[in-house]
Write a protein that holds these residues in place. Structure first.
Motif, PDB file in Angstrom:
ATOM      1  N   UNK A  63       6.463  17.431  -3.394  1.00 51.45           N
ATOM      2  CA  UNK A  63       6.831  18.415  -4.414  1.00 51.45           C
ATOM      3  C   UNK A  63       8.091  19.169  -4.018  1.00 51.45           C
ATOM      4  N   UNK A  64       8.202  19.538  -2.747  1.00 56.02           N
ATOM      5  CA  UNK A  64       9.397  20.244  -2.265  1.00 56.02           C
ATOM      6  C   UNK A  64      10.649  19.391  -2.459  1.00 56.02           C
ATOM      7  N   UNK A  65      10.526  18.107  -2.143  1.00 52.14           N
ATOM      8  CA  UNK A  65      11.668  17.193  -2.296  1.00 52.14           C
ATOM      9  C   UNK A  65      12.065  17.061  -3.768  1.00 52.14           C
ATOM     10  N   UNK A  66      11.083  16.973  -4.653  1.00 50.54           N
ATOM     11  CA  UNK A  66      11.375  16.843  -6.082  1.00 50.54           C
ATOM     12  C   UNK A  66      12.010  18.119  -6.618  1.00 50.54           C
ATOM     13  N   UNK A  67      11.519  19.274  -6.163  1.00 42.48           N
ATOM     14  CA  UNK A  67      12.113  20.544  -6.584  1.00 42.48           C
ATOM     15  C   UNK A  67      13.567  20.639  -6.128  1.00 42.48           C
ATOM     16  N   UNK A  68      13.835  20.133  -4.933  1.00 36.93           N
ATOM     17  CA  UNK A  68      15.212  20.113  -4.432  1.00 36.93           C
ATOM     18  C   UNK A  68      16.080  19.231  -5.331  1.00 36.93           C
ATOM     19  N   UNK A  69      15.511  18.094  -5.732  1.00 42.22           N
ATOM     20  CA  UNK A  69      16.253  17.205  -6.616  1.00 42.22           C
ATOM     21  C   UNK A  69      16.570  17.897  -7.937  1.00 42.22           C
ATOM     22  N   UNK A  70      15.608  18.613  -8.474  1.00 41.80           N
ATOM     23  CA  UNK A  70      15.817  19.293  -9.757  1.00 41.80           C
ATOM     24  C   UNK A  70      16.943  20.316  -9.665  1.00 41.80           C
ATOM     25  N   UNK A 108       0.830  -1.215   0.000  1.00 45.08           N
ATOM     26  CA  UNK A 108       0.000   0.000   0.000  1.00 45.08           C
ATOM     27  C   UNK A 108       0.861   1.260   0.000  1.00 45.08           C
ATOM     28  N   UNK A 109       2.043   1.189   0.594  1.00 41.79           N
ATOM     29  CA  UNK A 109       2.951   2.339   0.601  1.00 41.79           C
ATOM     30  C   UNK A 109       3.482   2.605  -0.800  1.00 41.79           C
ATOM     31  N   UNK A 110       3.831   1.546  -1.512  1.00 47.36           N
ATOM     32  CA  UNK A 110       4.305   1.697  -2.889  1.00 47.36           C
ATOM     33  C   UNK A 110       3.198   2.241  -3.785  1.00 47.36           C
ATOM     34  N   UNK A 111       1.983   1.735  -3.583  1.00 45.92           N
ATOM     35  CA  UNK A 111       0.844   2.218  -4.370  1.00 45.92           C
ATOM     36  C   UNK A 111       0.584   3.703  -4.109  1.00 45.92           C
ATOM     37  N   UNK A 112       0.746   4.134  -2.862  1.00 43.81           N
ATOM     38  CA  UNK A 112       0.496   5.525  -2.515  1.00 43.81           C
ATOM     39  C   UNK A 112       1.490   6.455  -3.201  1.00 43.81           C
ATOM     40  N   UNK A 113       2.772   6.102  -3.162  1.00 43.47           N
ATOM     41  CA  UNK A 113       3.781   6.930  -3.835  1.00 43.47           C
ATOM     42  C   UNK A 113       3.520   6.964  -5.336  1.00 43.47           C
ATOM     43  N   UNK A 139       2.073   9.673   6.841  1.00 46.20           N
ATOM     44  CA  UNK A 139       1.557   9.706   5.465  1.00 46.20           C
ATOM     45  C   UNK A 139       2.129  10.890   4.685  1.00 46.20           C
ATOM     46  N   UNK A 140       2.367  10.691   3.417  1.00 45.67           N
ATOM     47  CA  UNK A 140       3.046  11.680   2.576  1.00 45.67           C
ATOM     48  C   UNK A 140       2.070  12.774   2.156  1.00 45.67           C
ATOM     49  N   UNK A 141       2.519  14.008   2.297  1.00 48.66           N
ATOM     50  CA  UNK A 141       1.728  15.128   1.779  1.00 48.66           C
ATOM     51  C   UNK A 141       2.273  15.509   0.413  1.00 48.66           C
ATOM     52  N   UNK A 142       1.386  15.955  -0.471  1.00 46.08           N
ATOM     53  CA  UNK A 142       1.804  16.333  -1.821  1.00 46.08           C
ATOM     54  C   UNK A 142       2.798  17.487  -1.779  1.00 46.08           C
ATOM     55  N   UNK A 143       2.585  18.433  -0.865  1.00 41.58           N
ATOM     56  CA  UNK A 143       3.478  19.597  -0.788  1.00 41.58           C
ATOM     57  C   UNK A 143       4.894  19.186  -0.388  1.00 41.58           C
ATOM     58  N   UNK A 144       5.027  18.258   0.556  1.00 43.60           N
ATOM     59  CA  UNK A 144       6.359  17.793   0.957  1.00 43.60           C
ATOM     60  C   UNK A 144       7.033  17.031  -0.176  1.00 43.60           C
ATOM     61  N   UNK A 163       2.800  10.412  -7.472  1.00 46.53           N
ATOM     62  CA  UNK A 163       3.662  10.811  -8.582  1.00 46.53           C
ATOM     63  C   UNK A 163       2.886  10.915  -9.886  1.00 46.53           C
ATOM     64  N   UNK A 164       2.067   9.923 -10.160  1.00 44.32           N
ATOM     65  CA  UNK A 164       1.316   9.901 -11.414  1.00 44.32           C
ATOM     66  C   UNK A 164       0.358  11.083 -11.530  1.00 44.32           C
ATOM     67  N   UNK A 165      -0.279  11.446 -10.419  1.00 43.99           N
ATOM     68  CA  UNK A 165      -1.322  12.470 -10.476  1.00 43.99           C
ATOM     69  C   UNK A 165      -0.837  13.882 -10.182  1.00 43.99           C
ATOM     70  N   UNK A 166       0.286  14.016  -9.486  1.00 52.80           N
ATOM     71  CA  UNK A 166       0.720  15.358  -9.097  1.00 52.80           C
ATOM     72  C   UNK A 166       2.126  15.725  -9.568  1.00 52.80           C
ATOM     73  N   UNK A 167       2.957  14.717  -9.830  1.00 46.32           N
ATOM     74  CA  UNK A 167       4.330  15.013 -10.259  1.00 46.32           C
ATOM     75  C   UNK A 167       4.679  14.077 -11.420  1.00 46.32           C
ATOM     76  N   UNK A 168       4.038  14.249 -12.559  1.00 47.42           N
ATOM     77  CA  UNK A 168       4.172  13.310 -13.671  1.00 47.42           C
ATOM     78  C   UNK A 168       5.555  13.283 -14.319  1.00 47.42           C
TER      79      UNK A 168
END
Length: 245
Positions: A110-117, A13-18, A103-108, A22-27
């Motif tokens: 997104x922040x992590x992905x922006x840091x990666x970029x 369920x954790x893998x499904x959640x991530x 549980x993962x929040x979309x904002x957190x 990703x699919x819906x908010x960080x494609x």
């Protein structure tokens, strides 16, 4: 730009959640591998070469920190995703890009992905040389060494330590277990032929099945083969010969 990612978590369920987030908010982040344990993920790295790994910490058998240790030199960044807040300091020391609590929040996320970029993608692409896939880290009493795994001829277990032999005649005595090396090394090139021995198939010279089965390597090393590994050896040599002829 596409960001290739792994998800490593023992809970489905954790893998499904991530995956959903990703699919819906960080494609721009694609998933090239999902794994329920560290061993499967480690073996997939050379082929799939992720840019980013979403990594759980507490998993059966091997932990997220074990994954980082076995992986050695990294051409990817790591975002820990865990239900526990007590590993933050260890995550920083391990060089993680970020640390997200479930549980993962979309904002957190997104922040992590922006840091990666900003810092991660540039780093991983600059290290994206083909030969990097073959570098492995060998812990030593005085520090560590990086060697090209293709130069390893064989490995011998000595209790919870391993002795690594190379084509150049070098020997490295390391605290990694032979099981860790078995997970780390390319299974198309390396084969465990005994509980205490792994050989490089490219260094194979001859198989002898009399007075105790053994192989001779090109450097004339004589390595015992356990009875239950004889079939695996013959099969591996046939496949290796077909692949590399």
């Amino acid at each position: 730009m596409e960001i290739k990612s792994f998800i490593i978590d023992d809970e489905l369920h954790a893998r499904k959640n991530i995956r959903f987030l990703l699919k819906n908010f960080i494609p721009e982040v694609s998933i090239v591998g999902e794994y329920c344990n560290v061993k499967k993920a480690i073996k997939a790295i050379p082929e799939k070469r992720p840019d980013l790994v979403f990594l759980d910490i507490q998993m059966p058998d091997l932990t997220g920190f074990d994954f980082l240790e076995i992986a050695g030199e990294r051409n990817f960044e790591v975002i820990f995703v865990t239900a526990h807040n007590k590993f933050g300091v260890e995550a920083v020391k391990a060089g993680a890009l970020d640390y997200i609590l479930k549980p993962i929040s979309v904002s957190e996320l997104r922040t992590a992905i922006d840091k990666f970029k900003k810092i991660g993608l540039q780093k991983t692409k600059s290290n994206d040389g083909k030969d990097k896939d073959f570098n492995i880290k060998i812990p030593q009493s005085h520090g560590f060494a990086f060697i090209d795994s293709r130069e390893i001829t064989r490995l011998e277990a000595e209790n919870n330590y391993t002795r690594v032999f190379t084509i150049k005649g070098e020997q490295f005595f390391t605290c990694k277990t032979i099981k860790e090396f078995e997970i780390l090394l390319d299974s198309k090139l390396f084969l465990r032929i005994h509980k205490s021995s792994i050989i490089n198939l490219n260094c194979f010279k001859e198989f002898v099945n009399m007075d105790g089965a053994y192989v001779l390597l090109k450097d004339d090393s004589k390595i015992a083969v356990s009875r239950r590994k004889i079939h695996d050896l013959k099969d591996a040599i046939n496949k290796f010969t077909t692949t590399y002829k």
